[in-house]
Design a protein around this motif. Sequence first.
Motif, PDB file in Angstrom:
ATOM      1  N   ARG A 129      21.689 140.258  34.253  1.00 36.26           N
ATOM      2  CA  ARG A 129      20.856 139.115  33.844  1.00 36.26           C
ATOM      3  C   ARG A 129      19.560 139.053  34.638  1.00 36.26           C
ATOM      4  O   ARG A 129      18.495 138.748  34.100  1.00 36.26           O
ATOM      5  CB  ARG A 129      21.636 137.812  34.011  1.00 36.26           C
ATOM      6  CG  ARG A 129      22.668 137.620  32.962  1.00 36.26           C
ATOM      7  CD  ARG A 129      23.351 136.290  33.081  1.00 36.26           C
ATOM      8  NE  ARG A 129      24.473 136.235  32.147  1.00 36.26           N
ATOM      9  CZ  ARG A 129      25.640 135.750  32.436  1.00 36.26           C
ATOM     10  NH1 ARG A 129      25.884 135.245  33.624  1.00 36.26           N
ATOM     11  NH2 ARG A 129      26.609 135.737  31.540  1.00 36.26           N
ATOM     12  N   LEU A 130      19.649 139.345  35.929  1.00 40.43           N
ATOM     13  CA  LEU A 130      18.456 139.333  36.768  1.00 40.43           C
ATOM     14  C   LEU A 130      17.457 140.381  36.299  1.00 40.43           C
ATOM     15  O   LEU A 130      16.261 140.097  36.159  1.00 40.43           O
ATOM     16  CB  LEU A 130      18.843 139.563  38.227  1.00 40.43           C
ATOM     17  CG  LEU A 130      17.704 139.618  39.235  1.00 40.43           C
ATOM     18  CD1 LEU A 130      17.042 138.258  39.345  1.00 40.43           C
ATOM     19  CD2 LEU A 130      18.204 140.086  40.583  1.00 40.43           C
ATOM     20  N   VAL A 131      17.935 141.592  36.025  1.00 40.76           N
ATOM     21  CA  VAL A 131      17.053 142.660  35.543  1.00 40.76           C
ATOM     22  C   VAL A 131      16.488 142.298  34.173  1.00 40.76           C
ATOM     23  O   VAL A 131      15.312 142.538  33.891  1.00 40.76           O
ATOM     24  CB  VAL A 131      17.800 144.004  35.511  1.00 40.76           C
ATOM     25  CG1 VAL A 131      16.967 145.074  34.837  1.00 40.76           C
ATOM     26  CG2 VAL A 131      18.159 144.444  36.923  1.00 40.76           C
ATOM     27  N   ALA A 132      17.299 141.693  33.311  1.00 39.42           N
ATOM     28  CA  ALA A 132      16.832 141.309  31.975  1.00 39.42           C
ATOM     29  C   ALA A 132      15.707 140.287  32.061  1.00 39.42           C
ATOM     30  O   ALA A 132      14.730 140.373  31.311  1.00 39.42           O
ATOM     31  CB  ALA A 132      17.991 140.760  31.145  1.00 39.42           C
ATOM     32  N   VAL A 133      15.835 139.325  32.966  1.00 38.70           N
ATOM     33  CA  VAL A 133      14.763 138.327  33.131  1.00 38.70           C
ATOM     34  C   VAL A 133      13.470 139.012  33.551  1.00 38.70           C
ATOM     35  O   VAL A 133      12.386 138.721  33.026  1.00 38.70           O
ATOM     36  CB  VAL A 133      15.185 137.241  34.153  1.00 38.70           C
ATOM     37  CG1 VAL A 133      13.993 136.421  34.603  1.00 38.70           C
ATOM     38  CG2 VAL A 133      16.250 136.350  33.565  1.00 38.70           C
ATOM     39  N   LEU A 134      13.562 139.945  34.491  1.00 41.14           N
ATOM     40  CA  LEU A 134      12.359 140.650  34.955  1.00 41.14           C
ATOM     41  C   LEU A 134      11.744 141.512  33.858  1.00 41.14           C
ATOM     42  O   LEU A 134      10.530 141.480  33.629  1.00 41.14           O
ATOM     43  CB  LEU A 134      12.690 141.503  36.178  1.00 41.14           C
ATOM     44  CG  LEU A 134      13.080 140.754  37.446  1.00 41.14           C
ATOM     45  CD1 LEU A 134      13.507 141.726  38.528  1.00 41.14           C
ATOM     46  CD2 LEU A 134      11.926 139.900  37.930  1.00 41.14           C
ATOM     47  N   VAL A 135      12.566 142.292  33.147  1.00 40.24           N
ATOM     48  CA  VAL A 135      12.048 143.205  32.114  1.00 40.24           C
ATOM     49  C   VAL A 135      11.473 142.432  30.941  1.00 40.24           C
ATOM     50  O   VAL A 135      10.339 142.671  30.515  1.00 40.24           O
ATOM     51  CB  VAL A 135      13.157 144.175  31.658  1.00 40.24           C
ATOM     52  CG1 VAL A 135      12.725 144.943  30.415  1.00 40.24           C
ATOM     53  CG2 VAL A 135      13.502 145.150  32.769  1.00 40.24           C
ATOM     54  N   TYR A 136      12.254 141.487  30.409  1.00 36.85           N
ATOM     55  CA  TYR A 136      11.769 140.747  29.235  1.00 36.85           C
ATOM     56  C   TYR A 136      10.632 139.791  29.597  1.00 36.85           C
ATOM     57  O   TYR A 136       9.736 139.553  28.786  1.00 36.85           O
ATOM     58  CB  TYR A 136      12.921 140.000  28.557  1.00 36.85           C
ATOM     59  CG  TYR A 136      13.874 140.928  27.840  1.00 36.85           C
ATOM     60  CD1 TYR A 136      13.409 141.888  26.952  1.00 36.85           C
ATOM     61  CD2 TYR A 136      15.240 140.856  28.060  1.00 36.85           C
ATOM     62  CE1 TYR A 136      14.272 142.743  26.298  1.00 36.85           C
ATOM     63  CE2 TYR A 136      16.127 141.706  27.408  1.00 36.85           C
ATOM     64  CZ  TYR A 136      15.632 142.645  26.533  1.00 36.85           C
ATOM     65  OH  TYR A 136      16.492 143.498  25.892  1.00 36.85           O
ATOM     66  N   GLY A 137      10.649 139.247  30.813  1.00 36.51           N
ATOM     67  CA  GLY A 137       9.520 138.414  31.249  1.00 36.51           C
ATOM     68  C   GLY A 137       8.239 139.215  31.356  1.00 36.51           C
ATOM     69  O   GLY A 137       7.165 138.779  30.919  1.00 36.51           O
ATOM     70  N   GLY A 138       8.337 140.424  31.932  1.00 31.58           N
ATOM     71  CA  GLY A 138       7.167 141.299  32.008  1.00 31.58           C
ATOM     72  C   GLY A 138       6.678 141.715  30.635  1.00 31.58           C
ATOM     73  O   GLY A 138       5.464 141.765  30.372  1.00 31.58           O
ATOM     74  N   ALA A 139       7.609 142.007  29.719  1.00 27.26           N
ATOM     75  CA  ALA A 139       7.226 142.385  28.357  1.00 27.26           C
ATOM     76  C   ALA A 139       6.539 141.224  27.639  1.00 27.26           C
ATOM     77  O   ALA A 139       5.561 141.427  26.909  1.00 27.26           O
ATOM     78  CB  ALA A 139       8.456 142.836  27.579  1.00 27.26           C
TER      79      ALA A 139
END
Length: 199
Positions: A65-75
Amino acid sequence: MKKLIQSLRDRMPAWADWLDVLVPLIEVTLIGLAAWLVMRVVRLLIRRVTRTYGLPVNVAALFLRLVAVLVYGGALLWALERLGVSGAVLWTAFTGFATVGAVAFFAAWSVLSNLFCTLLIYVTRAFRVGDVVELLEAGDKPGMKGRVMDINLVYTTLLESGDAQSGTSLQLPNSLFFQRVLRRWHGGAAPTEAERPRP
């Protein structure tokens, strides 16, 4: 120069006006696809690490979930920039959220340290469910001892006496296992006081 650009626009076919809309939409679609592919790779890596190190599912899910927040937030930020949102507006919003996040991080430091220590317990294999462990106060003084019944994201539960239904148990914060000396008995029960070696 402006007259030249205007005359070129007048000579272009009608469908060319759609390029101003179509190109950013294609870019946003490609950004979304790239973020999705990155998350697929991350999921595969987390599954492999979970199998290799025996991490619990809830720790792996938290990290995912932490990685998903970072990746999708950056996208999302990148897609907004491609759609024409001002970089200054994005930067202001990002720094505002980062400041709030930093304050929340320091406010929840003890919980976060327990989460990190949970990960360390599994990666370093300090102990496992079923092992008998003892946290020593100082040197060889007896401390908190019991059989590990459960390791969750914040606490480790030790069965101190009796059985799981009628005995007593201790719930120790996971960070405590990295602040004190840990004695671990591999397999079988812990020795009794009479069997313990004397200094």
